[in-house]
Each structure stands twice: as C-alpha cells, then as structure tokens.
Design a protein around this motif. Structure first.
Motif, PDB file in Angstrom:
ATOM      1  N   THR A   1     138.421  63.064 -53.329  1.00  0.00           N
ATOM      2  CA  THR A   1     137.935  63.440 -54.664  1.00  0.00           C
ATOM      3  C   THR A   1     136.675  62.658 -54.991  1.00  0.00           C
ATOM      4  O   THR A   1     136.643  61.425 -54.849  1.00  0.00           O
ATOM      5  CB  THR A   1     139.006  63.193 -55.731  1.00  0.00           C
ATOM      6  OG1 THR A   1     140.161  64.002 -55.442  1.00  0.00           O
ATOM      7  CG2 THR A   1     138.475  63.552 -57.118  1.00  0.00           C
TER       8      THR A   1
ATOM      9  N   TYR B   1     146.647  67.155 -42.779  1.00  0.00           N
ATOM     10  CA  TYR B   1     146.066  67.424 -44.089  1.00  0.00           C
ATOM     11  C   TYR B   1     145.385  66.151 -44.592  1.00  0.00           C
ATOM     12  O   TYR B   1     145.878  65.032 -44.364  1.00  0.00           O
ATOM     13  CB  TYR B   1     147.152  67.831 -45.100  1.00  0.00           C
ATOM     14  CG  TYR B   1     147.919  69.062 -44.698  1.00  0.00           C
ATOM     15  CD1 TYR B   1     147.509  70.332 -45.102  1.00  0.00           C
ATOM     16  CD2 TYR B   1     149.053  68.953 -43.903  1.00  0.00           C
ATOM     17  CE1 TYR B   1     148.210  71.455 -44.728  1.00  0.00           C
ATOM     18  CE2 TYR B   1     149.770  70.076 -43.524  1.00  0.00           C
ATOM     19  CZ  TYR B   1     149.347  71.327 -43.940  1.00  0.00           C
ATOM     20  OH  TYR B   1     150.045  72.439 -43.560  1.00  0.00           O
ATOM     21  N   GLN B   2     144.239  66.320 -45.259  1.00  0.00           N
ATOM     22  CA  GLN B   2     143.554  65.167 -45.866  1.00  0.00           C
ATOM     23  C   GLN B   2     142.687  65.688 -47.002  1.00  0.00           C
ATOM     24  O   GLN B   2     142.181  66.812 -46.959  1.00  0.00           O
ATOM     25  CB  GLN B   2     142.697  64.439 -44.817  1.00  0.00           C
ATOM     26  CG  GLN B   2     142.299  63.029 -45.251  1.00  0.00           C
ATOM     27  CD  GLN B   2     141.701  62.230 -44.095  1.00  0.00           C
ATOM     28  OE1 GLN B   2     141.956  62.530 -42.938  1.00  0.00           O
ATOM     29  NE2 GLN B   2     140.899  61.234 -44.395  1.00  0.00           N
ATOM     30  N   ASN B   3     142.523  64.870 -48.077  1.00  0.00           N
ATOM     31  CA  ASN B   3     141.666  65.285 -49.184  1.00  0.00           C
ATOM     32  C   ASN B   3     140.860  64.105 -49.679  1.00  0.00           C
ATOM     33  O   ASN B   3     141.192  62.945 -49.419  1.00  0.00           O
ATOM     34  CB  ASN B   3     142.471  65.916 -50.316  1.00  0.00           C
ATOM     35  CG  ASN B   3     143.471  64.940 -50.906  1.00  0.00           C
ATOM     36  OD1 ASN B   3     143.083  63.982 -51.557  1.00  0.00           O
ATOM     37  ND2 ASN B   3     144.754  65.193 -50.700  1.00  0.00           N
TER      38      ASN B   3
ATOM     39  N   ASN C   1     130.886  72.679 -44.347  1.00  0.00           N
ATOM     40  CA  ASN C   1     131.888  71.825 -44.986  1.00  0.00           C
ATOM     41  C   ASN C   1     131.424  71.360 -46.366  1.00  0.00           C
ATOM     42  O   ASN C   1     132.126  70.576 -47.012  1.00  0.00           O
ATOM     43  CB  ASN C   1     132.175  70.598 -44.108  1.00  0.00           C
ATOM     44  CG  ASN C   1     132.742  70.990 -42.762  1.00  0.00           C
ATOM     45  OD1 ASN C   1     133.524  71.928 -42.658  1.00  0.00           O
ATOM     46  ND2 ASN C   1     132.346  70.270 -41.710  1.00  0.00           N
TER      47      ASN C   1
ATOM     48  N   THR D   1     137.177  68.005 -55.547  1.00  0.00           N
ATOM     49  CA  THR D   1     138.114  67.605 -54.490  1.00  0.00           C
ATOM     50  C   THR D   1     137.954  68.534 -53.295  1.00  0.00           C
ATOM     51  O   THR D   1     137.970  69.766 -53.450  1.00  0.00           O
ATOM     52  CB  THR D   1     139.570  67.662 -54.992  1.00  0.00           C
ATOM     53  OG1 THR D   1     139.697  66.798 -56.125  1.00  0.00           O
ATOM     54  CG2 THR D   1     140.527  67.221 -53.886  1.00  0.00           C
ATOM     55  N   VAL D   2     137.790  67.938 -52.108  1.00  0.00           N
ATOM     56  CA  VAL D   2     137.720  68.712 -50.878  1.00  0.00           C
ATOM     57  C   VAL D   2     139.061  68.558 -50.157  1.00  0.00           C
ATOM     58  O   VAL D   2     139.545  67.443 -49.934  1.00  0.00           O
ATOM     59  CB  VAL D   2     136.536  68.280 -49.976  1.00  0.00           C
ATOM     60  CG1 VAL D   2     136.570  66.797 -49.648  1.00  0.00           C
ATOM     61  CG2 VAL D   2     136.506  69.127 -48.710  1.00  0.00           C
ATOM     62  N   LEU D   3     139.683  69.706 -49.848  1.00  0.00           N
ATOM     63  CA  LEU D   3     140.955  69.728 -49.127  1.00  0.00           C
ATOM     64  C   LEU D   3     140.677  70.150 -47.685  1.00  0.00           C
ATOM     65  O   LEU D   3     140.095  71.222 -47.456  1.00  0.00           O
ATOM     66  CB  LEU D   3     141.931  70.713 -49.774  1.00  0.00           C
ATOM     67  CG  LEU D   3     142.215  70.513 -51.269  1.00  0.00           C
ATOM     68  CD1 LEU D   3     143.123  71.627 -51.775  1.00  0.00           C
ATOM     69  CD2 LEU D   3     142.839  69.158 -51.513  1.00  0.00           C
ATOM     70  N   VAL D   4     141.075  69.340 -46.717  1.00  0.00           N
ATOM     71  CA  VAL D   4     140.853  69.628 -45.290  1.00  0.00           C
ATOM     72  C   VAL D   4     142.224  69.712 -44.622  1.00  0.00           C
ATOM     73  O   VAL D   4     143.042  68.791 -44.762  1.00  0.00           O
ATOM     74  CB  VAL D   4     139.992  68.531 -44.626  1.00  0.00           C
ATOM     75  CG1 VAL D   4     139.748  68.865 -43.159  1.00  0.00           C
ATOM     76  CG2 VAL D   4     138.660  68.391 -45.363  1.00  0.00           C
ATOM     77  N   ARG D   5     142.451  70.806 -43.870  1.00  0.00           N
ATOM     78  CA  ARG D   5     143.750  70.938 -43.224  1.00  0.00           C
ATOM     79  C   ARG D   5     143.635  71.669 -41.891  1.00  0.00           C
ATOM     80  O   ARG D   5     142.785  72.545 -41.710  1.00  0.00           O
ATOM     81  CB  ARG D   5     144.733  71.663 -44.140  1.00  0.00           C
ATOM     82  CG  ARG D   5     144.337  73.080 -44.510  1.00  0.00           C
ATOM     83  CD  ARG D   5     145.280  73.646 -45.558  1.00  0.00           C
ATOM     84  NE  ARG D   5     144.940  75.026 -45.919  1.00  0.00           N
ATOM     85  CZ  ARG D   5     145.542  75.716 -46.869  1.00  0.00           C
ATOM     86  NH1 ARG D   5     146.526  75.149 -47.577  1.00  0.00           N
ATOM     87  NH2 ARG D   5     145.187  76.964 -47.146  1.00  0.00           N
TER      88      ARG D   5
ATOM     89  N   TRP E   1     137.341  73.733 -51.557  1.00  0.00           N
ATOM     90  CA  TRP E   1     136.777  72.877 -52.604  1.00  0.00           C
ATOM     91  C   TRP E   1     137.393  73.238 -53.959  1.00  0.00           C
ATOM     92  O   TRP E   1     137.502  74.416 -54.308  1.00  0.00           O
ATOM     93  CB  TRP E   1     135.262  73.060 -52.670  1.00  0.00           C
ATOM     94  CG  TRP E   1     134.522  72.287 -51.609  1.00  0.00           C
ATOM     95  CD1 TRP E   1     134.145  72.732 -50.402  1.00  0.00           C
ATOM     96  CD2 TRP E   1     134.076  70.939 -51.723  1.00  0.00           C
ATOM     97  NE1 TRP E   1     133.489  71.752 -49.704  1.00  0.00           N
ATOM     98  CE2 TRP E   1     133.432  70.616 -50.503  1.00  0.00           C
ATOM     99  CE3 TRP E   1     134.165  69.949 -52.703  1.00  0.00           C
ATOM    100  CZ2 TRP E   1     132.866  69.376 -50.245  1.00  0.00           C
ATOM    101  CZ3 TRP E   1     133.598  68.708 -52.452  1.00  0.00           C
ATOM    102  CH2 TRP E   1     132.958  68.418 -51.242  1.00  0.00           C
TER     103      TRP E   1
ATOM    104  N   VAL F   1     138.582  74.335 -44.845  1.00  0.00           N
ATOM    105  CA  VAL F   1     138.033  73.496 -45.908  1.00  0.00           C
ATOM    106  C   VAL F   1     138.063  74.269 -47.231  1.00  0.00           C
ATOM    107  O   VAL F   1     137.577  75.403 -47.298  1.00  0.00           O
ATOM    108  CB  VAL F   1     136.584  73.062 -45.578  1.00  0.00           C
ATOM    109  CG1 VAL F   1     135.994  72.256 -46.740  1.00  0.00           C
ATOM    110  CG2 VAL F   1     136.552  72.242 -44.291  1.00  0.00           C
TER     111      VAL F   1
END
Length: 471
Positions: free
Chosen positions: A409, A405-407, A378, A394-398, A359, A357
């Motif tokens: 905002t 991958y998913q984000n 998280n 924006t949180v980036l999750v991978r 940010w 995770v």
C-alpha cells in the motif's frame, strides 16, 4: 705420418661429399620411369619402382582398389641406406587410368608421380555411362571441371548438355584435357543441368558418365528464435527452443546449437524442412526435458550456408522455485502536482512465473473507479492528475497456481496550487466609506497543503505620487 693423415682426410671428405650428393639426389623419392606419362593396353601388367631416403608410401587413382595392388618394400643402395618400394598391378583396366604417386610416408609433400593411361577400345572414358550421375557444384568466380577423363591421350571429346546442343572445345573458355575432362573457365548459368561427354571412334559413339551441375545458393535471409527476449523457467520444467532459418530456393543450410549442456549431450535436436514457392524454411528444435540450474546461460542457434553464416542468441534463467518480490521504488509516500498530464505509480516487482496484478484505490478496484486510471504492465498510470486522486493505492500481486500472494500500500499526496476565491468572483467596487466607520473585508483561499494568508495595506498616495504598501 703426414701422408697417412692426408689420406684419411681425403677419404672422409669423399664420404661426406658422397653423402651430401645422396641427400640432394633423394630430396624427393625417385620413380624408375623417365617420362611423366605411360600408355598401356588393357590387361597389361603395370610395374613401378620408387626409391628414397625415407620410408615410402603410394597413392593410387580412385578406380584402383588397394587389394588389386601388390607392394614390396626393401632396403636398397650400396650401403642399404635407401628405401625401395615396388608396386605391381597384374592386369590393368581402363578405370585404373590416373595419377600414381610415390611419396615419403612422414613427409607426404615430398613426392613424385606419373600419369598412366590404360587404353580400352570399348571404354574410352574412365567413368563409364552405367555409373550413377555425379554431382558437381557451380561456384561463383571459379572454373567448372566436368571430370570425364579419357583412357587414351589421343581422344578428343565434345560436351553435351541433356536435351540441348553439344559444345566443342575452343581452348579459350571451353578446354578439353584428357587427364581432367572439360574445363569451363568462366561458367555461366547455362552450365546448370545434366551433362555428359562423348566421342566418336570408327563410327561408334562412346559416352561418359552423366554429371549433374548444381549451383549451390547460400543466401540466408533471416534467422529467428521462438523467443525474442530472455527465457525464464522453473527447475524441472521442459525447455523447447525453435530456430527457424529462411533461405532462397535451392539453399542448403547447416544448423548447430551452442548451449551449457551440449558437452554432456543434454537435450535432443529435431529438424524439419518446408519448401515454399519463393523460399525455403529450415527448422531446428532443441528440447531439454527437465531443466536444472546448470542449464542456465546463453543458447545460440548458428546457421551456415557455404561461406555465409548468421546466428541468434537467447539467455535462459532457471529458478529453483516460484517467487514474488515486491517493494516501493521511492518510499511509501509519493507527491504529485495537480494538473500534471500523467503520473505513474510503479513499485519494484520481480516475480516468476508471471503474476496477476490488481490495483486498488482506497479499497476499490482503480480501473473501475475512474476512466483516467489504467494499468501499464505492473504500474498504475493516472492521467490528468486532480485533487481527488489523493489517497491510498494498494497493489495486489498473486500467482494462483503456486498459492503465492503479496500486497503493498502506497500513499499519494496531490499538491494543489493555492487560489483566492474572491479573485474569481465578480465583486463591485465598495467605493467610499464614511470616516470612522467599520468595514469588513473577506479573503477566501484554498490549496494543498493549506495556504498562509497575509494582508497588506496600501496608503492612499498624495496627488501625483504612488502609494507605499504597509503591513
């Protein structure tokens, strides 16, 4: 006619009375010996007969093998309605000493018995000293029986503790019984160790088998699993659960598992024991090589020692494939008041395996942008919220190994309480102005959202009266 009827009734009554007497007589089977014990010399034959209302079976002393006994069964009695059984041992031996029981085959609680001594001047104890040591257990609040039975009812023995003194029966706490051995009514820790019984006859010392008295310990100090929380795994992965039990020295435990695939013999269990100076560690490892959806559920490790038991349980969830589910918790726009001690931006995130995770704030890594930002699980936590914290987060999750991958905002609005600039400045009193002249007054204000400014005029009051405001 009446005479014939009376005779028939009398005959029937006699038959019923006799049948009732037979039933009462053979409520338990009967042996053909009157005394409750017999004494034979070694190599003498032993013959016992038993009769009763139902089929009969025999129970012999443990030292007598079944193939050493001949048993003959027949129907007996005047009307052949009784069952008879004769048993014979052609050559009795000292180790045959013990209780012979005759009982009904299908009503085993209905029985009668006789104790038989087979005397042998060369073997005064039933279990001879050449046998391997017997293990006895010293249990709390229970008598201890050291079963050095004698082959002769007249033998008197002493109890000897290895490398210690011999103990003579006192018939209070230490009781000698030739049919049972030594009975210790209230055993203490002294009775832990190696014991044997002995007797002296005609100057010859006879010893019994050795008996090792052990005090079992059943104190389970702790039981733990290698996973303290729920376990999540992918279908096809390997599951390994390690259950560790800690017990006192000399503790012996039994570890069992309950789990969804147990009835189908899915999984293997390996065990290991490690002895430490102050305690024992018992390991039981459950392995399921390839998890299936049917393996989901509760896995329980149960540890038992004597009457004591403990257990630990963990829940296992099996997923078909890796996934990321990310969405806002309270909408895409959030509001916070400037000056608040801390604020947490926490979207709803569920993923497996555990994702990475990151940010961002306005496109820049948040933690590198400001020391007041830090990651908690998280979530992104902002300490001492200020106006400049407003913006897009924006949180980036991978999950790199599975290419997922998913984000998301989110917009954060920071509300700032309105303030008047002139109020903060040190201004001099304008004093009096000439009547009819023009004078400009300034009011500068700031806030988020922008504040509304309203002017109020206070008429000068007559002397001694307060002024009333006018708009």
């Amino acid at each position: 006619m009446n005479c014939i009827l009376i005779c028939m009734l009398c005959g029937l009554y006699g038959v019923l009375a006799k049948d009732k007497e037979q039933r009462g007589k053979y409520r338990v089977p009967k042996l053909d010996v009157k005394s409750r014990q017999l004494v034979l010399d070694a190599n003498q034959p032993l013959q016992l007969s038993c009769r009763g209302r139902w089929e009969i079976t025999w129970v012999f002393p443990s030292g007598l093998a079944r193939d050493q006994v001949q048993v003959e069964e027949s129907r007996c009695g005047r009307t052949k309605q009784l069952y008879c059984s004769n048993m014979m041992v052609s050559r009795s031996q000292a180790q045959h000493t013990g209780l012979f029981r005759c009982q009904y085959k299908h009503r085993t609680q209905k029985q009668t018995s006789v104790y038989v001594y087979v005397t042998d001047s060369q073997q005064l104890f039933v279990e001879h000293p050449g046998m391997s040591p017997g293990v006895l257990y010293l249990k709390e609040n229970q008598p201890l029986v050291i079963p050095c039975r004698a082959t002769n009812p007249n033998v008197t023995a002493t109890l000897v503790k290895f490398l210690s003194l011999s103990l003579s029966p006192d018939q209070r706490n230490i009781i000698w019984d030739s049919k049972q051995g030594f009975i210790i009514r209230s055993p203490t820790f002294y009775y832990i160790g190696l014991f044997y019984c002995q007797t002296i006859t005609d100057g010859v010392t006879h010893k019994s088998r050795n008996y090792f008295v052990h005090r079992p310990v059943s104190n389970i100090m702790e039981v733990r699993l290698n996973s303290s929380g729920p376990v999540q795994a992918l279908k096809g992965e390997r599951l390994v659960l390690n259950c560790t039990a800690t017990g006192e020295l000399n503790t012996r435990v039994n570890i069992t598992w309950d789990y969804p695939g147990k009835s189908n013999n899915i999984g293997s269990i390996s065990k290991r024991l490690v002895k430490h100076p102050t305690h024992m560690l018992f390991y039981s490892i459950l392995t399921i090589p390839k998890l299936q959806r049917s393996d989901r559920g509760r896995y329980t490790c149960r540890v038992a020692s004597g009457e004591k038991s403990k257990h630990q349980t963990v829940t296992v969830t099996v997923y078909d494939r890796p996934f990321i589910r990310l969405k806002p918790r309270h909408g895409l726009v959030m509001e916070v008041q400037a000056g608040q001690k801390s604020y947490q931006i926490s979207p709803k995130l569920k993923a497996f395996p555990a994702p990475e995770v990151i940010w961002l704030k306005d496109g820049v890594v948040a933690a590198e942008q400001c020391s007041r930002y830090h990651i908690d699980g998280n979530s992104l936590v902002i300490r001492d919220v200020a106006e400049e914290d407003a913006g897009k987060y924006t949180v980036l999750v991978r999950i790199k190994e599975h290419g997922l991958y998913q984000n998301l905002t989110l917009t954060l609005a920071v509300n700032v309480s309105p303030q008047i600039g002139e109020k903060a400045a040190s201004l001099q009193d304008p004093g009096s102005v000439p009547r009819g002249s023009r004078r400009t007054l300034h009011c500068t204000s700031h806030g988020v959202p922008p504040p509304h400014i309203q002017w109020l005029w206070h008429r000068c009051p007559p002397k001694g009266l307060p002024a009333a405001p006018r708009a």
